[in-house]
Scaffold this motif. Structure first.
Motif, PDB file in Angstrom:
ATOM      1  N   SER A   1     -14.653 -31.815  70.017  1.00 30.60           N
ATOM      2  CA  SER A   1     -14.643 -30.396  70.356  1.00 30.60           C
ATOM      3  C   SER A   1     -16.060 -29.861  70.545  1.00 30.60           C
ATOM      4  CB  SER A   1     -13.929 -29.590  69.265  1.00 30.60           C
ATOM      5  OG  SER A   1     -14.673 -29.623  68.062  1.00 30.60           O
ATOM      6  N   HIS A   2     -16.153 -28.721  71.224  1.00 28.63           N
ATOM      7  CA  HIS A   2     -17.457 -28.083  71.423  1.00 28.63           C
ATOM      8  C   HIS A   2     -18.083 -27.733  70.076  1.00 28.63           C
ATOM      9  CE1 HIS A   2     -17.514 -27.633  75.792  1.00 28.63           C
ATOM     10  NE2 HIS A   2     -16.220 -27.341  75.744  1.00 28.63           N
ATOM     11  N   THR A   3     -17.272 -27.251  69.145  1.00 24.22           N
ATOM     12  CA  THR A   3     -17.790 -26.859  67.831  1.00 24.22           C
ATOM     13  C   THR A   3     -18.379 -28.049  67.091  1.00 24.22           C
ATOM     14  OG1 THR A   3     -16.128 -25.101  67.700  1.00 24.22           O
ATOM     15  CG2 THR A   3     -17.218 -25.752  65.644  1.00 24.22           C
ATOM     16  N   GLU A   4     -17.637 -29.173  67.077  1.00 23.42           N
ATOM     17  CA  GLU A   4     -18.127 -30.377  66.405  1.00 23.42           C
ATOM     18  C   GLU A   4     -19.420 -30.860  67.043  1.00 23.42           C
ATOM     19  OE1 GLU A   4     -14.762 -33.114  64.485  1.00 23.42           O
ATOM     20  OE2 GLU A   4     -14.475 -32.803  66.631  1.00 23.42           O
ATOM     21  N   ALA A   5     -19.441 -30.887  68.377  1.00 22.98           N
ATOM     22  CA  ALA A   5     -20.639 -31.366  69.072  1.00 22.98           C
ATOM     23  C   ALA A   5     -21.840 -30.475  68.772  1.00 22.98           C
ATOM     24  CB  ALA A   5     -20.374 -31.419  70.572  1.00 22.98           C
ATOM     25  N   ARG A   6     -21.615 -29.146  68.730  1.00 20.51           N
ATOM     26  CA  ARG A   6     -22.708 -28.226  68.460  1.00 20.51           C
ATOM     27  C   ARG A   6     -23.226 -28.396  67.028  1.00 20.51           C
ATOM     28  NH1 ARG A   6     -20.366 -24.263  70.254  1.00 20.51           N
ATOM     29  NH2 ARG A   6     -19.502 -23.352  68.338  1.00 20.51           N
ATOM     30  N   ILE A   7     -22.314 -28.573  66.077  1.00 15.45           N
ATOM     31  CA  ILE A   7     -22.723 -28.779  64.681  1.00 15.45           C
ATOM     32  C   ILE A   7     -23.518 -30.073  64.536  1.00 15.45           C
ATOM     33  CG2 ILE A   7     -21.860 -29.261  62.356  1.00 15.45           C
ATOM     34  CD1 ILE A   7     -19.573 -27.333  62.920  1.00 15.45           C
ATOM     35  N   MET A   8     -23.048 -31.145  65.172  1.00  9.76           N
ATOM     36  CA  MET A   8     -23.749 -32.421  65.095  1.00  9.76           C
ATOM     37  C   MET A   8     -25.131 -32.322  65.722  1.00  9.76           C
ATOM     38  SD  MET A   8     -20.481 -34.863  66.011  1.00  9.76           S
ATOM     39  CE  MET A   8     -21.348 -36.418  65.998  1.00  9.76           C
ATOM     40  N   GLN A   9     -25.217 -31.570  66.820  1.00  3.33           N
ATOM     41  CA  GLN A   9     -26.516 -31.397  67.478  1.00  3.33           C
ATOM     42  C   GLN A   9     -27.460 -30.570  66.606  1.00  3.33           C
ATOM     43  OE1 GLN A   9     -26.178 -30.180  71.517  1.00  3.33           O
ATOM     44  NE2 GLN A   9     -28.362 -29.819  71.798  1.00  3.33           N
ATOM     45  N   GLN A  10     -26.941 -29.516  65.967  1.00  2.00           N
ATOM     46  CA  GLN A  10     -27.779 -28.704  65.081  1.00  2.00           C
ATOM     47  C   GLN A  10     -28.265 -29.502  63.875  1.00  2.00           C
ATOM     48  OE1 GLN A  10     -25.252 -25.368  64.198  1.00  2.00           O
ATOM     49  NE2 GLN A  10     -25.672 -24.331  66.152  1.00  2.00           N
ATOM     50  N   LEU A  11     -27.387 -30.324  63.308  1.00  2.00           N
ATOM     51  CA  LEU A  11     -27.789 -31.166  62.185  1.00  2.00           C
ATOM     52  C   LEU A  11     -28.863 -32.164  62.598  1.00  2.00           C
ATOM     53  CD1 LEU A  11     -24.320 -31.889  60.500  1.00  2.00           C
ATOM     54  CD2 LEU A  11     -26.152 -30.418  59.648  1.00  2.00           C
ATOM     55  N   MET A  12     -28.719 -32.687  63.836  1.00  2.00           N
ATOM     56  CA  MET A  12     -29.730 -33.612  64.345  1.00  2.00           C
ATOM     57  C   MET A  12     -31.086 -32.920  64.471  1.00  2.00           C
ATOM     58  SD  MET A  12     -30.390 -36.667  65.573  1.00  2.00           S
ATOM     59  CE  MET A  12     -28.756 -37.310  65.913  1.00  2.00           C
ATOM     60  N   GLU A  13     -31.094 -31.694  65.000  1.00  2.00           N
ATOM     61  CA  GLU A  13     -32.355 -30.961  65.166  1.00  2.00           C
ATOM     62  C   GLU A  13     -32.977 -30.623  63.801  1.00  2.00           C
ATOM     63  OE1 GLU A  13     -31.166 -27.667  67.494  1.00  2.00           O
ATOM     64  OE2 GLU A  13     -31.063 -28.795  69.393  1.00  2.00           O
ATOM     65  N   LYS A  14     -32.127 -30.235  62.837  1.00  2.00           N
ATOM     66  CA  LYS A  14     -32.640 -29.923  61.504  1.00  2.00           C
ATOM     67  C   LYS A  14     -33.217 -31.161  60.830  1.00  2.00           C
ATOM     68  CE  LYS A  14     -29.651 -25.947  60.570  1.00  2.00           C
ATOM     69  NZ  LYS A  14     -28.572 -25.396  59.706  1.00  2.00           N
ATOM     70  N   ARG A  15     -32.599 -32.295  61.057  1.00  2.00           N
ATOM     71  CA  ARG A  15     -33.105 -33.533  60.463  1.00  2.00           C
ATOM     72  C   ARG A  15     -34.492 -33.871  60.996  1.00  2.00           C
ATOM     73  NH1 ARG A  15     -29.860 -39.043  61.455  1.00  2.00           N
ATOM     74  NH2 ARG A  15     -31.074 -38.952  63.383  1.00  2.00           N
ATOM     75  N   TYR A  16     -34.658 -33.713  62.322  1.00  2.00           N
ATOM     76  CA  TYR A  16     -35.976 -33.994  62.902  1.00  2.00           C
ATOM     77  C   TYR A  16     -37.009 -32.961  62.442  1.00  2.00           C
ATOM     78  CZ  TYR A  16     -34.706 -37.817  66.028  1.00  2.00           C
ATOM     79  OH  TYR A  16     -34.335 -39.032  66.536  1.00  2.00           O
ATOM     80  N   GLN A  17     -36.579 -31.702  62.299  1.00  2.00           N
ATOM     81  CA  GLN A  17     -37.508 -30.673  61.809  1.00  2.00           C
ATOM     82  C   GLN A  17     -37.961 -30.981  60.389  1.00  2.00           C
ATOM     83  OE1 GLN A  17     -35.404 -26.963  62.242  1.00  2.00           O
ATOM     84  NE2 GLN A  17     -35.498 -26.985  64.492  1.00  2.00           N
TER      85      GLN A  17
END
Length: 309
Positions: A285-301
């Motif tokens: 889903s769009h929601t799952e994909a967006r959450i996974m992408q946000q978690l990925m960005e936070k991890r790199y930050q």
């Protein structure tokens, strides 16, 4: 051939990242839905008599469309991405497609109509086979595709569960035949007849049309009922586990693609369309994909903040 390749694109299930051919999917889905409604309405005798000609012409139109779709798919399937990568000649690829589950469903959806030209019988009972057209929706539904994958991967486990269930049913029928045949010969005169009671009892349906009357029969029937509660739930548990595993595997696959699409915390320029295509194909889903992408960005930050410290 350009025309064949274009036709393959028109007939392939469209996804959200490629909406040029979406209306073809919508039109076919609508026609399948109208066929199911027509089949239901045609079973009402008064409606069938009043609008028989309209039902016939609609059936003729539907058969024409589905036949053209079936033939065109066979012709153009060699240019579909899945079959382009396979070895063999174009005709070998077409025969492989003809033997695929979806092609068989397409054939069964139109075959009863043509049988009427060769078999001089009352084929009204074949109307029920028109209901097979609902399975054509599997081609356009990610959820149905997921269900088919679960059945395919868990087929051996499901076969084992149903085999055990059949053995228990057979043992129960044999035992009840021995216990009740003298008291209720009309219901337990043979093992096949006793299998109806065993099936109803094991599935915990309990119609009540056939019940044991002897004390031993009642005791044995109670034990079979208890066994049936666990055994009937076993296939449902296998399917539930398969669904969970499939969903988890798809999320992991999307997560892996997401990891490769990021470089030093920045999404690669050409990665967004690829990720959207993959998300649609996997049913994420769009929601799952967006959450996974946000978690990925936070991890790199967090990693970059740790490096600065």
């Amino acid at each position: 051939m350009l025309a064949r390749a274009t036709m393959a694109k028109w007939l392939e299930p469209s996804t959200e990242h490629d909406k040029r051919y979406l209306w073809v999917d919508i039109a076919l889905i609508l026609l399948i839905g109208l066929n199911i409604i027509a089949l239901i309405l045609q079973s009402i005798e008064s409606l069938d008599q009043a609008y028989h000609a309209y039902f016939f012409y609609f059936e003729l139109f539907s058969i024409t469309v589905f036949t053209l779709e079936y033939g065109t798919r066979i012709w153009s399937i060699v240019d579909a991405p899945e079959y382009q990568q396979q070895a063999g000649s174009n005709w070998q690829k077409r025969w492989r497609y003809i033997g695929s589950p979806m092609a068989i469903i397409d054939l069964l959806a139109i075959l009863p109509f043509y049988l009427g030209f060769f078999i001089q019988l009352d084929l009204r009972y074949l109307r029920v086979f028109r209901l097979l057209r609902v399975f054509k929706l599997t081609r356009y539904s990610r959820a149905m595709q997921l269900l088919m994958n679960v059945f395919k991967e868990e087929r051996f486990s499901l076969f084992a569960a149903f085999a055990v269930l059949f053995i228990i049913m057979l043992v129960a029928a044999c035992a009840m035949y021995s216990l009740e045949k003298d008291i209720q010969p009309e219901h337990f005169s043979s093992i096949p007849q006793a299998m109806w009671w065993a099936l109803v009892t094991l599935t915990t349906v309990g119609y009540g049309d056939v019940t044991p009357v002897t004390d031993l029969g009642k005791l044995f029937g109670g034990l079979i009922t208890i066994v049936g509660i666990g055994m009937v739930a076993l296939p449902a548990g296998i399917l539930a586990s398969g669904f969970s595993e499939q969903l988890s595997r798809r999320r992991q696959f999307y997560q892996l693609a997401l990891d490769q699409a990021y470089q030093d915390g920045v999404l690669l320029p050409d990665a967004a369309p690829m990720l959207e295509k993959l998300r649609s194909e996997l049913g994420v889903s769009h929601t799952e994909a967006r959450i996974m992408q946000q978690l990925m960005e936070k991890r790199y930050q967090a990693m970059h903040a740790a490096d600065r410290d």
